[in-house]
Design a protein around this motif. Sequence first.
Motif, short mmCIF file in Angstrom:
data_model
loop_
_atom_site.label_atom_id
_atom_site.label_comp_id
_atom_site.label_asym_id
_atom_site.label_seq_id
_atom_site.Cartn_x
_atom_site.Cartn_y
_atom_site.Cartn_z
N TYR A 190 -23.40 -1.13 0.04
CA TYR A 190 -24.33 -0.73 1.08
C TYR A 190 -25.75 -0.66 0.51
CZ TYR A 190 -19.90 0.36 3.25
OH TYR A 190 -18.63 0.26 3.74
N ASP A 191 -26.72 -0.93 1.37
CA ASP A 191 -28.13 -0.96 0.94
C ASP A 191 -28.34 -1.97 -0.18
OD1 ASP A 191 -28.93 1.08 2.75
OD2 ASP A 191 -28.08 2.56 1.39
N TYR A 192 -27.63 -3.09 -0.09
CA TYR A 192 -27.74 -4.15 -1.09
C TYR A 192 -28.93 -5.05 -0.82
CZ TYR A 192 -26.53 -8.38 -3.75
OH TYR A 192 -26.56 -9.46 -4.59
N ILE A 193 -29.17 -5.32 0.46
CA ILE A 193 -30.17 -6.30 0.84
C ILE A 193 -30.92 -5.82 2.08
CG2 ILE A 193 -28.70 -7.68 2.38
CD1 ILE A 193 -29.85 -10.17 0.85
N ASN A 194 -32.16 -6.25 2.23
CA ASN A 194 -32.97 -5.79 3.36
C ASN A 194 -32.88 -6.78 4.51
OD1 ASN A 194 -34.85 -4.66 5.06
ND2 ASN A 194 -36.42 -4.37 3.50
N ASP A 195 -31.79 -6.67 5.25
CA ASP A 195 -31.56 -7.55 6.40
C ASP A 195 -30.81 -6.75 7.46
OD1 ASP A 195 -30.65 -9.46 8.27
OD2 ASP A 195 -30.71 -11.03 6.77
N PRO A 196 -31.50 -6.33 8.53
CA PRO A 196 -30.85 -5.50 9.56
C PRO A 196 -29.70 -6.21 10.25
CG PRO A 196 -33.02 -6.27 10.28
CD PRO A 196 -32.92 -6.59 8.83
N GLU A 197 -29.75 -7.53 10.33
CA GLU A 197 -28.66 -8.27 10.98
C GLU A 197 -27.35 -8.08 10.23
OE1 GLU A 197 -27.75 -10.73 14.35
OE2 GLU A 197 -29.50 -9.59 13.75
N ALA A 198 -27.45 -7.85 8.92
CA ALA A 198 -26.27 -7.62 8.07
C ALA A 198 -26.04 -6.15 7.83
CB ALA A 198 -26.43 -8.35 6.74
N GLY A 199 -26.79 -5.28 8.49
CA GLY A 199 -26.66 -3.85 8.23
C GLY A 199 -27.07 -3.48 6.82
N ASN A 200 -27.87 -4.35 6.20
CA ASN A 200 -28.34 -4.17 4.81
C ASN A 200 -27.19 -4.16 3.80
OD1 ASN A 200 -30.96 -4.00 5.78
ND2 ASN A 200 -30.90 -1.78 5.91
N ALA A 201 -26.03 -4.66 4.20
CA ALA A 201 -24.85 -4.59 3.33
C ALA A 201 -24.37 -5.98 2.92
CB ALA A 201 -23.72 -3.84 4.02
N SER A 202 -23.52 -6.01 1.93
CA SER A 202 -22.85 -7.24 1.50
C SER A 202 -21.47 -6.87 0.97
CB SER A 202 -23.65 -7.95 0.41
OG SER A 202 -24.83 -8.51 0.92
N ILE A 203 -20.62 -7.88 0.86
CA ILE A 203 -19.28 -7.69 0.31
C ILE A 203 -19.20 -8.41 -1.03
CG2 ILE A 203 -16.81 -7.97 0.66
CD1 ILE A 203 -18.21 -6.14 2.71
N LEU A 204 -18.96 -7.65 -2.08
CA LEU A 204 -18.80 -8.24 -3.40
C LEU A 204 -17.43 -8.90 -3.48
CD1 LEU A 204 -20.34 -8.44 -6.13
CD2 LEU A 204 -18.98 -6.47 -6.89
N MET A 205 -17.40 -10.18 -3.84
CA MET A 205 -16.16 -10.95 -3.93
C MET A 205 -16.17 -11.82 -5.17
SD MET A 205 -15.51 -12.10 0.06
CE MET A 205 -17.21 -12.59 0.38
N TYR A 206 -15.00 -12.31 -5.54
CA TYR A 206 -14.92 -13.17 -6.72
C TYR A 206 -13.85 -14.23 -6.53
CZ TYR A 206 -10.58 -11.04 -8.51
OH TYR A 206 -9.28 -10.63 -8.67
N ASN A 207 -14.00 -15.31 -7.28
CA ASN A 207 -13.05 -16.42 -7.23
C ASN A 207 -12.91 -16.99 -8.64
OD1 ASN A 207 -11.37 -18.49 -6.50
ND2 ASN A 207 -12.90 -19.64 -5.34
N PRO A 208 -11.89 -16.57 -9.38
CA PRO A 208 -11.73 -17.04 -10.76
C PRO A 208 -11.20 -18.47 -10.84
CG PRO A 208 -9.94 -15.58 -10.19
CD PRO A 208 -10.86 -15.59 -9.01
N VAL A 209 -11.46 -19.11 -11.96
CA VAL A 209 -10.99 -20.49 -12.13
C VAL A 209 -9.52 -20.53 -12.56
CG1 VAL A 209 -13.28 -21.34 -12.70
CG2 VAL A 209 -11.76 -20.59 -14.54
N ASP A 210 -8.99 -19.39 -13.00
CA ASP A 210 -7.62 -19.33 -13.46
C ASP A 210 -7.00 -18.01 -13.03
OD1 ASP A 210 -5.38 -18.68 -15.50
OD2 ASP A 210 -5.85 -20.76 -15.98
N GLU A 211 -5.73 -18.02 -12.68
CA GLU A 211 -5.06 -16.81 -12.20
C GLU A 211 -5.10 -15.67 -13.20
OE1 GLU A 211 -1.14 -17.49 -10.78
OE2 GLU A 211 -1.76 -18.87 -9.19
N LYS A 212 -5.21 -15.98 -14.48
CA LYS A 212 -5.22 -14.92 -15.49
C LYS A 212 -6.46 -14.04 -15.41
CE LYS A 212 -7.14 -17.89 -19.14
NZ LYS A 212 -6.83 -18.55 -20.45
N TYR A 213 -7.47 -14.50 -14.65
CA TYR A 213 -8.69 -13.72 -14.51
C TYR A 213 -8.73 -12.90 -13.23
CZ TYR A 213 -10.26 -16.85 -18.22
OH TYR A 213 -10.36 -17.56 -19.38
N TYR A 214 -7.66 -12.93 -12.44
CA TYR A 214 -7.62 -12.12 -11.23
C TYR A 214 -7.53 -10.63 -11.61
CZ TYR A 214 -7.11 -15.96 -7.93
OH TYR A 214 -7.32 -17.08 -7.15
N LEU A 215 -8.18 -9.80 -10.82
CA LEU A 215 -8.13 -8.36 -11.06
C LEU A 215 -6.76 -7.79 -10.73
CD1 LEU A 215 -11.55 -7.26 -9.50
CD2 LEU A 215 -11.02 -7.62 -11.91
#
Length: 215
Positions: A190-215
């Motif tokens: 929350y309060d990641y970015i200054n954009d009211p259309e997005a509610g100033n929020a973002s979703i942190l996501m990831y995509n590893p190149v190999d399954e061994k790096y999945y959380l």
Amino acid sequence: MVYKEILNGAFVVRNATLEDAIRMEFVQAKCFPTLHETELMNRNHFANHVKVFQEGQLVVEKDGLVIGSASTLRCDFPEHDSTFLEETDNLWITNAHITNGDWMYGIDMGVLPEYRGLGLSKEMYKARHEICKQLGIKGQIIAGMTIGYGKVSDQMSIEEYCKRLENNEFTDPTITPQQHAGFRWIRAIYDYINDPEAGNASILMYNPVDEKYYL
């Protein structure tokens, strides 16, 4: 380095050069009309990204004209929340980029509105994945903007929106395609970015190149 014809040769995805900076500025302005001016990248920012980490900067061309772009930096896995400006060294990336960082942080991606719906963003994600493999990087991290919030902001808080989105109660025009491209949810910021259309929020996501790096 990347140079690849995509979508039956109709487009080319390649690494950005200094000469692309002006056109990347144009794409940025068209793609993020509600983003605060202090967080919009200009030609000088894009040129510096190329100088700092050219392998991680991409453009999409059609008939020699840049119609999409994507910017990244290398980092360690983010254990703590930060703002967009903090994460990007106030858009310059010079002091945010870690030369031997284990992850590629996607700080920007845009396709001109008239070319959306063709899968060009997904092609850029795929190209970035190949770059990660070439450079020995564990995978991609992004902070996807919750751009669909603007349409329901009179009905719920951004916190409720993110919770319901995480529970798959509805879709978001940015987050959902990113998940379909292989990105996995980490947490809302929350309060990641200054954009009211997005509610100033973002979703942190990831995509590893190999399954061994999945959380």
